[in-house]
Design an enzyme around this catalytic site. Structure first.
Site, PDB file in Angstrom:
ATOM      1  N   GLU A 205       0.826  -1.206   0.000  1.00 59.07           N
ATOM      2  CA  GLU A 205       0.000   0.000   0.000  1.00 59.07           C
ATOM      3  C   GLU A 205       0.865   1.263   0.000  1.00 59.07           C
ATOM      4  O   GLU A 205       0.442   2.322  -0.428  1.00 59.07           O
ATOM      5  CB  GLU A 205      -0.950  -0.006   1.216  1.00 59.07           C
ATOM      6  CG  GLU A 205      -2.162   0.876   1.020  1.00 59.07           C
ATOM      7  CD  GLU A 205      -3.246   0.690   2.075  1.00 59.07           C
ATOM      8  OE1 GLU A 205      -3.027   0.023   3.089  1.00 59.07           O
ATOM      9  OE2 GLU A 205      -4.335   1.252   1.868  1.00 59.07           O
TER      10      GLU A 205
ATOM     11  N   HIS B  38       7.074 -26.941   0.565  1.00 62.19           N
ATOM     12  CA  HIS B  38       6.226 -27.944  -0.093  1.00 62.19           C
ATOM     13  C   HIS B  38       5.109 -27.263  -0.864  1.00 62.19           C
ATOM     14  O   HIS B  38       4.069 -27.854  -1.113  1.00 62.19           O
ATOM     15  CB  HIS B  38       5.696 -28.919   0.961  1.00 62.19           C
ATOM     16  CG  HIS B  38       6.821 -29.588   1.677  1.00 62.19           C
ATOM     17  ND1 HIS B  38       7.355 -30.789   1.274  1.00 62.19           N
ATOM     18  CD2 HIS B  38       7.580 -29.179   2.727  1.00 62.19           C
ATOM     19  CE1 HIS B  38       8.374 -31.111   2.062  1.00 62.19           C
ATOM     20  NE2 HIS B  38       8.531 -30.142   2.948  1.00 62.19           N
TER      21      HIS B  38
ATOM     22  N   LYS C 104     -13.728   2.658  -3.121  1.00 60.98           N
ATOM     23  CA  LYS C 104     -14.508   3.103  -1.953  1.00 60.98           C
ATOM     24  C   LYS C 104     -15.684   3.956  -2.405  1.00 60.98           C
ATOM     25  O   LYS C 104     -16.807   3.805  -1.931  1.00 60.98           O
ATOM     26  CB  LYS C 104     -13.615   4.004  -1.080  1.00 60.98           C
ATOM     27  CG  LYS C 104     -12.992   3.376   0.104  1.00 60.98           C
ATOM     28  CD  LYS C 104     -12.401   4.493   0.977  1.00 60.98           C
ATOM     29  CE  LYS C 104     -11.178   4.043   1.689  1.00 60.98           C
ATOM     30  NZ  LYS C 104     -10.476   5.103   2.401  1.00 60.98           N
TER      31      LYS C 104
HETATM   32  O1  PA5 Z   1      -2.621   1.902   5.949  1.00 60.06           O
HETATM   33  C1  PA5 Z   1      -3.666   2.507   5.819  1.00 60.06           C
HETATM   34  O2  PA5 Z   1      -3.762   3.727   5.937  1.00 60.06           O
HETATM   35  C2  PA5 Z   1      -4.946   1.754   5.576  1.00 60.06           C
HETATM   36  O3  PA5 Z   1      -4.728   0.426   5.248  1.00 60.06           O
HETATM   37  C3  PA5 Z   1      -5.823   1.840   6.808  1.00 60.06           C
HETATM   38  O4  PA5 Z   1      -5.173   1.253   7.899  1.00 60.06           O
HETATM   39  C4  PA5 Z   1      -7.175   1.171   6.596  1.00 60.06           C
HETATM   40  O5  PA5 Z   1      -7.786   1.668   5.452  1.00 60.06           O
HETATM   41  C5  PA5 Z   1      -8.062   1.426   7.802  1.00 60.06           C
HETATM   42  O6  PA5 Z   1      -8.159   2.803   8.001  1.00 60.06           O
HETATM   43  P1  PA5 Z   1      -8.650   3.407   9.366  1.00 60.06           P
HETATM   44  O7  PA5 Z   1      -7.670   3.082  10.413  1.00 60.06           O
HETATM   45  O8  PA5 Z   1      -8.731   4.881   9.096  1.00 60.06           O
HETATM   46  O9  PA5 Z   1      -9.977   2.819   9.649  1.00 60.06           O
END
Ligand code: PA5
Length: 466
Positions: free
Chosen positions: A291, A317, A431
């Site tokens: 990410e 394996h 989203k």
């Molecule tokens: O790393 C990130 O920013 C995202 O993966 C968030 O952790 C995820 O979308 C959850 O977001 P939040 O903590 O605002 O609910």
């Protein structure tokens, strides 16, 4: 307490067939790394993850809650997703005895079980709620933004169930909201209803938040030595102050992976601990690396390595065949553990049967360690890039060190790739489409874009008859 990084098997001259990172590339990358290092450390005020491990006030905010609720609950139910869930899961798997939630209260030293709802699959949520005694359950709602759709849906369901179990008034006392200090729906709910809330610093993003109350509060509740966890992380941050590549472990990891990807086509980057307790660390790393680095650069080019989790020896394996003989597009980073717990000797039974006789007298720890070394050597012998992070043992200090190593490496890698490692614009459109389909106000533009998309075409669908 020690952690070291051996990248011999990433280098040219070691690997056969002209494979490997050359001395020249490594040398030239040192100057590039110095710039990346300066850019990251100059942003210490914005990049809150750099100072999480040394913030006493932040630690105290979690410990105060943990002390206040101590002994009152048998179960902790954590609601969250992504960075708000993967860190706590990795901590539980690594630092609690195996199958923690199946142990008796006495075996858990009176500490609660920890359940993490990191999805919105009704089957999991339903069965978790069916099993829990909500009158003895503490619910942590963890969301940095305080409004993530999955976490909000989990919250609405669990809050209702709590209210039914203990009544509206008492339900508030079963909730702790872990969220941004100012913004978001959770912060508003905390303020409006006087529900306990713990702050995630505004300058700490989801996947970099494991050492904030996101991970520290649940860890403290289940008895993990959170001071040792933070000390391990602080050790790595201190070591990484030097901008010299050869002495900067997270920097070396980042540079090698970046060179392997951008100069040698090794764009799939495997993290393969040889230890069951580190299985979920690999999943946490996958989110962090993917990410943060999978991005479109300002010049319009798409970049980013693809992280892949694996587990030794289990994946010998399964995936190792692909790593050995599949496309030459991978690096494998092993995590090897020197000291193992419960490391009994393998009995010397069936000494006369060749397939068993040689095992007697060795320990399981020796076996798994030898298998790791054998796999690393086999990959190297076939020109496959690999490296090994060695840790003395799996404990809170070493886990904190490992997590901070990967967090820092990710920040450096963002600079090397020329992307912002701390945003995630690519998840926005999906989203928005989901909001549009759920009828959230303000998503009209997404609705129009969604409606204009091609619909499933029967020509390209197959539905075998029964
Ligand atoms: O790393 C990130 O920013 C995202 O993966 C968030 O952790 C995820 O979308 C959850 O977001 P939040 O903590 O605002 O609910």
């Amino acid at each position: 307490m020690a952690l070291s990084f051996d990248f011999t098997n990433m280098m040219a001259g070691v690997l056969p067939h002209d494979a490997g990172i050359t001395e020249r590339e490594w040398h030239d990358a040192a100057a590039t790394f110095t710039r990346a290092h300066t850019a990251v450390h100059a942003r210490t005020a914005d990049l809150g993850f750099l100072t999480l491990a040394t913030s006493e006030a932040l630690l105290a905010s979690s410990l105060t809650v943990a002390e206040r609720v101590n002994g009152r609950f048998d179960d902790v139910l954590l609601l969250g997703i992504g960075g708000s869930a993967l860190g706590p899961i990795a901590l539980r798997t690594a630092l609690c005895p195996p199958r923690w939630n199946e142990l008796t209260a006495a075996q858990r030293g009176g500490r609660p079980r920890l359940h993490v709802l990191d999805n919105v699959d009704p089957a999991t949520i339903g069965s978790t709620l069916d099993r829990l005694d909500l009158t003895r359950t503490l619910v942590l709602v963890v969301s940095k933004s305080g409004g993530t759709v999955e976490t909000m849906a989990q919250y609405l369901i669990v809050r209702d169930a709590l209210a039914q179990a203990v009544g509206e008034e008492a339900a508030r006392d079963h909730l702790v909201l872990v969220t941004d200090p100012e913004v978001g729906a959770l912060r508003r709910i905390a303020r409006d209803e006087g529900i306990a809330a713990v702050e995630i610093p505004a300058n700490v993003g989801g996947r970099f938040s494991v050492l904030s109350p996101v991970g520290i509060l649940p860890a403290a509740l289940i008895g993990i030595d959170v001071r040792a966890l933070l000390a391990g992380a602080a050790h790595i941050t201190a070591q990484a102050q030097g901008a010299e590549l050869a002495g900067n472990l997270p920097g070396a990891f980042a540079v090698l992976q970046w060179l392997a990807d951008t100069r040698h086509g090794r764009s799939v980057q495997v993290l393969m601990p040889y230890a069951d307790p580190l299985r979920d660390l690999a999943l946490w790393f996958v989110q962090l690396w993917a990410e943060s680095l999978g991005k479109i650069r300002p010049d319009g080019t798409s970049v980013g390595p693809t992280p892949l989790p694996a587990l030794g020896a289990t994946d010998q394996h399964s995936q190792v065949q692909l790593f050995m003989e599949g496309p030459q597009d991978k690096t494998v980073t092993f995590v090897a553990v020197k000291g193992r717990t419960n490391d009994g000797r393998i009995p010397a039974r069936h000494a006369d049967i060749p397939e068993l006789g040689y095992l007697g007298g060795h320990t399981l720890g020796e076996l798994i360690d030898i298998e790791q070394r054998a796999t690393a050597g086999a990959l190297a012998a076939r020109g496959r890039f690999n490296a090994t992070i060695h840790v003395d043992r799996i404990d809170a200090w070493h886990l904190g060190a490992l997590m901070q190593l990967f967090a820092l490496a990710t920040a450096y890698a963002g600079e090397l790739y020329g992307v912002n490692a701390f945003d995630q614009p690519g998840v926005e459109l999906g989203k928005q489409f989901a909001y549009a389909m759920l009828g959230r106000a303000g998503s009209e533009a997404a609705r129009s874009e969604w409606d204009a998309l091609p619909k499933p075409n029967p020509r390209y669908m197959i539905t075998p008859g029964v």
